[in-house]
Design a protein around this motif. Structure first.
Motif, mmCIF file in Angstrom:
data_model
loop_
_atom_site.group_PDB
_atom_site.id
_atom_site.type_symbol
_atom_site.label_atom_id
_atom_site.label_comp_id
_atom_site.label_asym_id
_atom_site.label_seq_id
_atom_site.Cartn_x
_atom_site.Cartn_y
_atom_site.Cartn_z
ATOM 1 N N VAL A 51 0.837 -1.196 0.000
ATOM 2 C CA VAL A 51 0.000 0.000 0.000
ATOM 3 C C VAL A 51 0.872 1.246 0.000
ATOM 4 N N ALA A 52 1.745 1.364 1.000
ATOM 5 C CA ALA A 52 2.565 2.559 1.131
ATOM 6 C C ALA A 52 3.760 2.250 2.016
ATOM 7 N N ALA A 53 4.813 3.047 1.862
ATOM 8 C CA ALA A 53 6.003 2.869 2.685
ATOM 9 C C ALA A 53 6.684 4.209 2.894
ATOM 10 N N ILE A 54 7.491 4.252 3.943
ATOM 11 C CA ILE A 54 8.209 5.485 4.280
ATOM 12 C C ILE A 54 9.576 5.104 4.814
ATOM 13 N N THR A 55 10.591 5.850 4.426
ATOM 14 C CA THR A 55 11.933 5.563 4.892
ATOM 15 C C THR A 55 12.102 5.947 6.359
ATOM 16 N N SER A 56 13.218 5.556 6.926
ATOM 17 C CA SER A 56 13.396 5.678 8.373
ATOM 18 C C SER A 56 13.320 7.116 8.876
ATOM 19 N N ASN A 57 13.798 8.053 8.079
ATOM 20 C CA ASN A 57 13.755 9.455 8.512
ATOM 21 C C ASN A 57 12.585 10.219 7.903
ATOM 22 N N GLY A 58 11.756 9.510 7.182
ATOM 23 C CA GLY A 58 10.563 10.124 6.600
ATOM 24 C C GLY A 58 10.807 10.928 5.351
ATOM 25 N N SER A 59 12.017 10.879 4.820
ATOM 26 C CA SER A 59 12.341 11.736 3.687
ATOM 27 C C SER A 59 11.735 11.252 2.380
ATOM 28 N N SER A 60 11.443 9.964 2.290
ATOM 29 C CA SER A 60 10.878 9.410 1.055
ATOM 30 C C SER A 60 9.663 8.549 1.371
ATOM 31 N N THR A 61 8.673 8.663 0.514
ATOM 32 C CA THR A 61 7.474 7.843 0.637
ATOM 33 C C THR A 61 7.180 7.176 -0.701
ATOM 34 N N PHE A 62 6.471 6.055 -0.626
ATOM 35 C CA PHE A 62 6.150 5.269 -1.805
ATOM 36 C C PHE A 62 4.700 4.810 -1.684
ATOM 37 N N TYR A 63 4.014 4.763 -2.816
ATOM 38 C CA TYR A 63 2.605 4.389 -2.800
ATOM 39 C C TYR A 63 2.280 3.446 -3.940
ATOM 40 N N ALA A 64 1.347 2.554 -3.678
ATOM 41 C CA ALA A 64 0.775 1.766 -4.754
ATOM 42 C C ALA A 64 -0.063 2.698 -5.636
ATOM 43 N N GLU A 65 -0.133 2.376 -6.920
ATOM 44 C CA GLU A 65 -0.889 3.216 -7.847
ATOM 45 C C GLU A 65 -2.343 3.362 -7.424
ATOM 46 N N SER A 66 -2.876 2.298 -6.855
ATOM 47 C CA SER A 66 -4.302 2.287 -6.513
ATOM 48 C C SER A 66 -4.660 3.244 -5.374
ATOM 49 N N VAL A 67 -3.653 3.707 -4.621
ATOM 50 C CA VAL A 67 -3.949 4.578 -3.481
ATOM 51 C C VAL A 67 -3.321 5.957 -3.610
ATOM 52 N N LYS A 68 -2.548 6.167 -4.652
ATOM 53 C CA LYS A 68 -1.897 7.474 -4.833
ATOM 54 C C LYS A 68 -2.946 8.580 -4.891
ATOM 55 N N GLY A 69 -2.671 9.646 -4.151
ATOM 56 C CA GLY A 69 -3.610 10.764 -4.116
ATOM 57 C C GLY A 69 -4.724 10.601 -3.108
ATOM 58 N N ARG A 70 -4.884 9.380 -2.571
ATOM 59 C CA ARG A 70 -5.941 9.140 -1.573
ATOM 60 C C ARG A 70 -5.374 8.815 -0.196
ATOM 61 N N PHE A 71 -4.240 8.131 -0.167
ATOM 62 C CA PHE A 71 -3.638 7.707 1.098
ATOM 63 C C PHE A 71 -2.359 8.501 1.341
ATOM 64 N N THR A 72 -2.059 8.748 2.608
ATOM 65 C CA THR A 72 -0.828 9.425 2.990
ATOM 66 C C THR A 72 -0.191 8.683 4.147
ATOM 67 N N ILE A 73 1.069 8.319 3.977
ATOM 68 C CA ILE A 73 1.817 7.681 5.045
ATOM 69 C C ILE A 73 2.707 8.721 5.710
ATOM 70 N N SER A 74 2.827 8.623 7.019
ATOM 71 C CA SER A 74 3.694 9.528 7.764
ATOM 72 C C SER A 74 4.191 8.796 9.002
ATOM 73 N N ARG A 75 5.149 9.385 9.666
ATOM 74 C CA ARG A 75 5.676 8.758 10.874
ATOM 75 C C ARG A 75 6.099 9.819 11.866
ATOM 76 N N ASP A 76 6.081 9.430 13.129
ATOM 77 C CA ASP A 76 6.565 10.271 14.209
ATOM 78 C C ASP A 76 7.560 9.427 14.995
ATOM 79 N N ASN A 77 8.827 9.640 14.757
ATOM 80 C CA ASN A 77 9.844 8.804 15.400
ATOM 81 C C ASN A 77 9.893 9.024 16.907
#
Length: 129
Positions: A51-77
Motif C-alpha cells: 500500500v505505502a512505505a516510508i523511509t526511516s527518517n521520513g524523507s521518502s514515501t512510496f505508494y501503490a498506484e491504486s492509493v496514490k492521491g488518496r492515502f498518505t503515510i507519515s511517521r513520528d519517530n
C-alpha cells in the motif's frame, strides 16, 4: 526484536476517511523503514498487497498506484508510530491492514513483502458501499 501493533481500523461508508496507526516497541524505531500492506478478504498471506512505505527518517514515501492521491503515510519517530491516512475510501479498500518494519540499511525494495523483518497482527478496515 520489534513488536508492531496496529490500531484504528473500523467500518466506514464509501467516500469516508479513516486513519490507522502502527506503534512499535523498542528504542530503534528510527533504524527501520515502515510499510503498510493489505490483505483482501479471501486472499492468502502471499497475496498481501503493498500500500505505502516510508523511509526511516521520513524523507521518502512510496505508494501503490491504486492509493496514490488518496492515502498518505507519515511517521513520528518520537512516538515510535507510523500512520496511514486514508481518504475517499471505496469497497475495494476493504482489507486487513498490516504494518511492517524493514531495516533501513538492508532493504532493497519497500514494495516487496520479503524485505520486511517484522509484522503486526493487522487491523480490519471495512468500507461499505
Amino acid at each position: 526484536q520489534v513488536r508492531l501493533a496496529e490500531s484504528g481500523g473500523g467500518l466506514v461508508q464509501a467516500g469516508s476517511s479513516l486513519s490507522v496507526s502502527c506503534e512499535a516497541s523498542g528504542r530503534t524505531f528510527d533504524y527501520y523503514a515502515m510499510g503498510w500492506f493489505r490483505q483482501a478478504p479471501g486472499k492468502e498471506r502471499k497475496d498481501r498487497d503493498f500500500v505505502a512505505a516510508i523511509t526511516s527518517n521520513g524523507s521518502s514515501t512510496f505508494y501503490a498506484e491504486s492509493v496514490k492521491g488518496r492515502f498518505t503515510i507519515s511517521r513520528d519517530n518520537a512516538k515510535n508510530t507510523v500512520y496511514l491516512q486514508m481518504s475517499t475510501l471505496g469497497p475495494e479498500d476493504t482489507a486487513v491492514y498490516y504494518c511492517g518494519a524493514a531495516l533501513q540499511s538492508l532493504y532493497r525494495d519497500l514494495t516487496r513483502r520479503r524485505d520486511y523483518m517484522y509484522w503486526g497482527q493487522g487491523t480490519q478496515v471495512t468500507v461499505s458501499s
